[in-house]
Scaffold this motif. Structure first.
Motif, PDB file in Angstrom:
ATOM      1  N   THR A   1       0.854  -1.193   0.000  1.00 20.15           N
ATOM      2  CA  THR A   1       0.000   0.000   0.000  1.00 20.15           C
ATOM      3  C   THR A   1       0.886   1.237   0.000  1.00 20.15           C
ATOM      4  O   THR A   1       1.801   1.355   0.822  1.00 20.15           O
ATOM      5  N   ILE A   2       0.622   2.153  -0.931  1.00 19.21           N
ATOM      6  CA  ILE A   2       1.373   3.402  -1.027  1.00 19.21           C
ATOM      7  C   ILE A   2       0.359   4.531  -0.863  1.00 19.21           C
ATOM      8  O   ILE A   2      -0.550   4.692  -1.693  1.00 19.21           O
ATOM      9  N   VAL A   3       0.489   5.295   0.208  1.00 23.16           N
ATOM     10  CA  VAL A   3      -0.452   6.366   0.504  1.00 23.16           C
ATOM     11  C   VAL A   3       0.177   7.697   0.110  1.00 23.16           C
ATOM     12  O   VAL A   3       1.311   7.999   0.489  1.00 23.16           O
ATOM     13  N   SER A   4      -0.573   8.489  -0.657  1.00 24.86           N
ATOM     14  CA  SER A   4      -0.052   9.764  -1.142  1.00 24.86           C
ATOM     15  C   SER A   4      -1.056  10.876  -0.892  1.00 24.86           C
ATOM     16  O   SER A   4      -2.266  10.673  -0.984  1.00 24.86           O
ATOM     17  N   PHE A   5      -0.546  12.045  -0.570  1.00 27.99           N
ATOM     18  CA  PHE A   5      -1.358  13.251  -0.581  1.00 27.99           C
ATOM     19  C   PHE A   5      -1.577  13.648  -2.045  1.00 27.99           C
ATOM     20  O   PHE A   5      -0.967  13.067  -2.943  1.00 27.99           O
ATOM     21  N   PRO A   6      -2.455  14.607  -2.316  1.00 29.23           N
ATOM     22  CA  PRO A   6      -2.691  14.998  -3.718  1.00 29.23           C
ATOM     23  C   PRO A   6      -1.402  15.407  -4.410  1.00 29.23           C
ATOM     24  O   PRO A   6      -0.745  16.365  -4.008  1.00 29.23           O
ATOM     25  N   SER A   7      -1.031  14.669  -5.438  1.00 29.82           N
ATOM     26  CA  SER A   7       0.172  14.977  -6.200  1.00 29.82           C
ATOM     27  C   SER A   7       0.146  14.187  -7.493  1.00 29.82           C
ATOM     28  O   SER A   7      -0.745  13.370  -7.730  1.00 29.82           O
ATOM     29  N   THR A   8       1.149  14.410  -8.290  1.00 30.32           N
ATOM     30  CA  THR A   8       1.249  13.735  -9.588  1.00 30.32           C
ATOM     31  C   THR A   8       1.223  12.218  -9.461  1.00 30.32           C
ATOM     32  O   THR A   8       0.640  11.526 -10.292  1.00 30.32           O
ATOM     33  N   VAL A   9       1.847  11.679  -8.410  1.00 30.96           N
ATOM     34  CA  VAL A   9       2.031  10.234  -8.334  1.00 30.96           C
ATOM     35  C   VAL A   9       0.728   9.460  -8.193  1.00 30.96           C
ATOM     36  O   VAL A   9       0.697   8.262  -8.469  1.00 30.96           O
ATOM     37  N   VAL A  10      -0.368  10.118  -7.778  1.00 26.56           N
ATOM     38  CA  VAL A  10      -1.631   9.375  -7.705  1.00 26.56           C
ATOM     39  C   VAL A  10      -2.130   9.025  -9.105  1.00 26.56           C
ATOM     40  O   VAL A  10      -2.998   8.164  -9.263  1.00 26.56           O
ATOM     41  N   HIS A  11      -1.574   9.670 -10.128  1.00 23.91           N
ATOM     42  CA  HIS A  11      -1.889   9.324 -11.514  1.00 23.91           C
ATOM     43  C   HIS A  11      -0.801   8.473 -12.162  1.00 23.91           C
ATOM     44  O   HIS A  11      -1.092   7.624 -12.997  1.00 23.91           O
ATOM     45  N   THR A  12       0.458   8.698 -11.794  1.00 22.12           N
ATOM     46  CA  THR A  12       1.550   8.012 -12.484  1.00 22.12           C
ATOM     47  C   THR A  12       1.931   6.675 -11.863  1.00 22.12           C
ATOM     48  O   THR A  12       2.259   5.729 -12.580  1.00 22.12           O
ATOM     49  N   LEU A  13       1.891   6.562 -10.524  1.00 18.66           N
ATOM     50  CA  LEU A  13       2.280   5.306  -9.892  1.00 18.66           C
ATOM     51  C   LEU A  13       1.373   4.132 -10.269  1.00 18.66           C
ATOM     52  O   LEU A  13       1.870   3.017 -10.475  1.00 18.66           O
ATOM     53  N   PRO A  14       0.050   4.322 -10.367  1.00 20.65           N
ATOM     54  CA  PRO A  14      -0.769   3.181 -10.804  1.00 20.65           C
ATOM     55  C   PRO A  14      -0.369   2.655 -12.177  1.00 20.65           C
ATOM     56  O   PRO A  14      -0.462   1.447 -12.434  1.00 20.65           O
ATOM     57  N   LEU A  15       0.096   3.537 -13.062  1.00 20.61           N
ATOM     58  CA  LEU A  15       0.540   3.097 -14.383  1.00 20.61           C
ATOM     59  C   LEU A  15       1.890   2.394 -14.298  1.00 20.61           C
ATOM     60  O   LEU A  15       2.096   1.342 -14.903  1.00 20.61           O
ATOM     61  N   ALA A  16       2.819   2.971 -13.551  1.00 20.00           N
ATOM     62  CA  ALA A  16       4.150   2.387 -13.440  1.00 20.00           C
ATOM     63  C   ALA A  16       4.120   1.044 -12.719  1.00 20.00           C
ATOM     64  O   ALA A  16       4.916   0.146 -13.022  1.00 20.00           O
ATOM     65  N   LEU A  17       3.193   0.870 -11.757  1.00 22.43           N
ATOM     66  CA  LEU A  17       3.130  -0.342 -10.948  1.00 22.43           C
ATOM     67  C   LEU A  17       2.043  -1.303 -11.406  1.00 22.43           C
ATOM     68  O   LEU A  17       1.709  -2.253 -10.685  1.00 22.43           O
ATOM     69  N   GLU A  18       1.525  -1.078 -12.580  1.00 20.87           N
ATOM     70  CA  GLU A  18       0.453  -1.927 -13.108  1.00 20.87           C
ATOM     71  C   GLU A  18       0.868  -3.400 -13.116  1.00 20.87           C
ATOM     72  O   GLU A  18       1.943  -3.763 -13.578  1.00 20.87           O
ATOM     73  N   GLY A  19       0.001  -4.238 -12.545  1.00 20.23           N
ATOM     74  CA  GLY A  19       0.258  -5.675 -12.560  1.00 20.23           C
ATOM     75  C   GLY A  19       1.201  -6.176 -11.493  1.00 20.23           C
ATOM     76  O   GLY A  19       1.511  -7.372 -11.456  1.00 20.23           O
ATOM     77  N   THR A  20       1.670  -5.304 -10.590  1.00 22.66           N
ATOM     78  CA  THR A  20       2.638  -5.732  -9.570  1.00 22.66           C
ATOM     79  C   THR A  20       1.978  -6.160  -8.262  1.00 22.66           C
ATOM     80  O   THR A  20       2.614  -6.802  -7.428  1.00 22.66           O
ATOM     81  N   GLY A  21       0.730  -5.766  -8.037  1.00 26.10           N
ATOM     82  CA  GLY A  21       0.056  -6.041  -6.774  1.00 26.10           C
ATOM     83  C   GLY A  21       0.145  -4.897  -5.788  1.00 26.10           C
ATOM     84  O   GLY A  21      -0.573  -4.884  -4.773  1.00 26.10           O
TER      85      GLY A  21
ATOM     86  N   GLY B   1      -9.683  23.747  -5.186  1.00 28.50           N
ATOM     87  CA  GLY B   1     -10.372  23.063  -6.272  1.00 28.50           C
ATOM     88  C   GLY B   1      -9.428  22.236  -7.117  1.00 28.50           C
ATOM     89  O   GLY B   1      -9.773  21.134  -7.549  1.00 28.50           O
ATOM     90  N   PHE B   2      -8.226  22.754  -7.339  1.00 27.25           N
ATOM     91  CA  PHE B   2      -7.260  22.036  -8.170  1.00 27.25           C
ATOM     92  C   PHE B   2      -6.841  20.734  -7.509  1.00 27.25           C
ATOM     93  O   PHE B   2      -6.840  19.667  -8.140  1.00 27.25           O
ATOM     94  N   LEU B   3      -6.502  20.788  -6.209  1.00 23.14           N
ATOM     95  CA  LEU B   3      -6.049  19.593  -5.508  1.00 23.14           C
ATOM     96  C   LEU B   3      -7.174  18.570  -5.364  1.00 23.14           C
ATOM     97  O   LEU B   3      -6.942  17.360  -5.445  1.00 23.14           O
ATOM     98  N   THR B   4      -8.396  19.054  -5.152  1.00 21.08           N
ATOM     99  CA  THR B   4      -9.541  18.141  -5.101  1.00 21.08           C
ATOM    100  C   THR B   4      -9.726  17.446  -6.444  1.00 21.08           C
ATOM    101  O   THR B   4     -10.023  16.247  -6.518  1.00 21.08           O
ATOM    102  N   GLY B   5      -9.536  18.183  -7.533  1.00 21.36           N
ATOM    103  CA  GLY B   5      -9.652  17.601  -8.865  1.00 21.36           C
ATOM    104  C   GLY B   5      -8.596  16.549  -9.129  1.00 21.36           C
ATOM    105  O   GLY B   5      -8.870  15.526  -9.770  1.00 21.36           O
ATOM    106  N   VAL B   6      -7.372  16.772  -8.629  1.00 16.49           N
ATOM    107  CA  VAL B   6      -6.285  15.805  -8.820  1.00 16.49           C
ATOM    108  C   VAL B   6      -6.651  14.464  -8.197  1.00 16.49           C
ATOM    109  O   VAL B   6      -6.517  13.404  -8.826  1.00 16.49           O
ATOM    110  N   THR B   7      -7.134  14.485  -6.953  1.00 17.34           N
ATOM    111  CA  THR B   7      -7.456  13.230  -6.274  1.00 17.34           C
ATOM    112  C   THR B   7      -8.743  12.609  -6.811  1.00 17.34           C
ATOM    113  O   THR B   7      -8.846  11.392  -6.954  1.00 17.34           O
TER     114      THR B   7
END
Length: 392
Positions: A326-346, A369-375
């Motif tokens: 489990t990787i917990v992140s505050f609103p940031s880029t990685v909430v969009h990029t890490l799921p792609l990079a770690l796809e299929g790893t569990g 509003g921007f940070l809410t939109g990111v998450t």
């Protein structure tokens, strides 16, 4: 690395490790897009995808020094900031870029008052000769100052994190380019407004045979304005180059630089991290490259977390492993990029919401509003779990 770049069809301008990573992802996408035409058997020639110059359709990185001494497909110009962590990651990423067949040119626009002029003078010949420009940060005043030096009609903007979302929105509305966390009302911002207006016009696609082609290469949830080509960034190069990682039963926390950019109150943030570590049983805190040492020391003391200073962008570090399940992140880029990079790893990414009370008085009106939109978009697109807001 500090030599004068050779003339090339494509010139990329980057200032951060993430921008450089996404240039490598774009090059990989261009290379793998060259495929035999449907039904083309025996002796058929490869089809060149839209936007790829014919001379760049071969060789090691979508183009190359194909044994005839010709110029490489892409010259990567690095314009590093001053902070040591970013510079260290950039140098590591530059090594990976050279491994992929890119020519790397290191220029220093921030060492003195005359350095920007000197850097522009050195880069002017290659920018004038370039047929395509790839930008890592369209909001950068250095990049905006260099844009008038090129006659390129093919412009590509690769991800600079969540800033891409704001860039596309401002381009669609015809607004000057201002970072989402800035108010845009300071004397300095007003002075740079003219430069950003010119950049916005250069990044607007044109009609007709002499018009500009504009492409956005992004992993972010963006809807490009009419005429702008959107190419999804699937992090295919990252998955091919690294991992799969060892996935442990631990929980990791991803840090953010929202305190350093003046958006989130530092005491609220420190208390939230400590609460999150206690509730989720986290053991490691992956620091953002801009986070200050004093802040990280306090996080380590109050939350009992091991502080990890990544030597590469987090997408590569996580893919290389080991990484928590489990990787917990505050609103940031990685909430969009890490799921792609770690796809299929569990490994799974979860989002921790920001309570509005954490924002500073100086935070821009758009910040909440921007940070809410990111998450929100990350949950919708990638099915991420939410840990809600934690109580400091």
């Amino acid at each position: 690395m500090n030599g004068q770049p050779r003339t090339t069809g494509t010139v990329a301008l980057v200032e951060s490790p993430v921008q450089l990573l996404n240039v490598l992802e774009w090059v990989h996408e261009r290379r793998t897009a060259v495929s035999p035409p449907a039904g083309g058997a025996g002796g058929g020639t490869a089809a060149v995808p839209a936007g790829l110059l014919p001379s760049e359709a071969t060789g090691p990185a979508g183009g190359g020094d194909g044994g005839d001494g010709g110029p490489p497909a892409c010259t990567l110009v690095v314009l590093p900031p001053r902070d040591p962590m970013t510079r260290g990651q950039l140098r590591r990423m530059a090594e990976l870029a050279r491994d992929e067949g890119l020519t790397v040119c290191w220029r220093e626009p921030r060492t003195s008052r005359t350095a920007p002029v000197r850097a522009a003078w050195q880069l002017a010949p290659v920018l004038l000769a370039a047929r395509r420009i790839v930008l890592g940060d369209p909001f950068s005043r250095y990049v905006q100052a260099l844009l008038p030096l090129t006659r390129a009609r093919d412009l590509v903007v690769v991800d600079d994190g969540t800033a891409t979302m704001e860039f596309v929105s401002q381009l669609a509305r015809g607004e000057r380019l201002v970072r989402w966390h800035r108010t845009g009302t300071s004397a300095r911002d007003r002075l740079l407004g003219v430069l950003s207006g010119v950049a916005r016009r250069r990044l607007t696609p044109g009609d007709g045979p002499g018009g500009r082609r504009v492409e956005v290469f992004s992993a972010m949830p963006v809807t490009p304005p009419p005429g702008v080509v959107l190419t999804p960034n699937r992090f295919a190069w990252t998955r091919a180059r690294f991992g799969p990682p060892q996935v442990t039963d631990a929980t990791d926390i991803v840090g953010t630089s929202l305190v350093e950019t003046g958006v989130v109150d530092p005491e609220r943030y420190l208390a939230a991290v400590a609460s999150l570590a206690r509730v989720r049983g986290a053991g490691r805190y992956f620091a953002h490259r801009r986070e200050r040492e004093e802040k990280l020391r306090r996080i380590s003391e109050t939350a009992g977390l091991e502080i990890v200073r990544p030597d590469l962008p987090l997408e590569l570090v996580a893919r290389r492993g080991p990484v928590g399940r489990t990787i917990v992140s505050f609103p940031s880029t990685v909430v969009h990029t890490l799921p792609l990079a770690l796809e299929g790893t569990g490994a799974q990414v979860a989002v921790c919401e920001l309570d509005p009370s954490w924002l500073t008085e100086g935070a821009s009106p758009r910040a909440r509003g921007f940070l809410t939109g990111v998450t929100g978009t990350a949950r919708d697109l990638h099915g991420l779990d939410s840990v809600g807001t934690v109580t400091p």
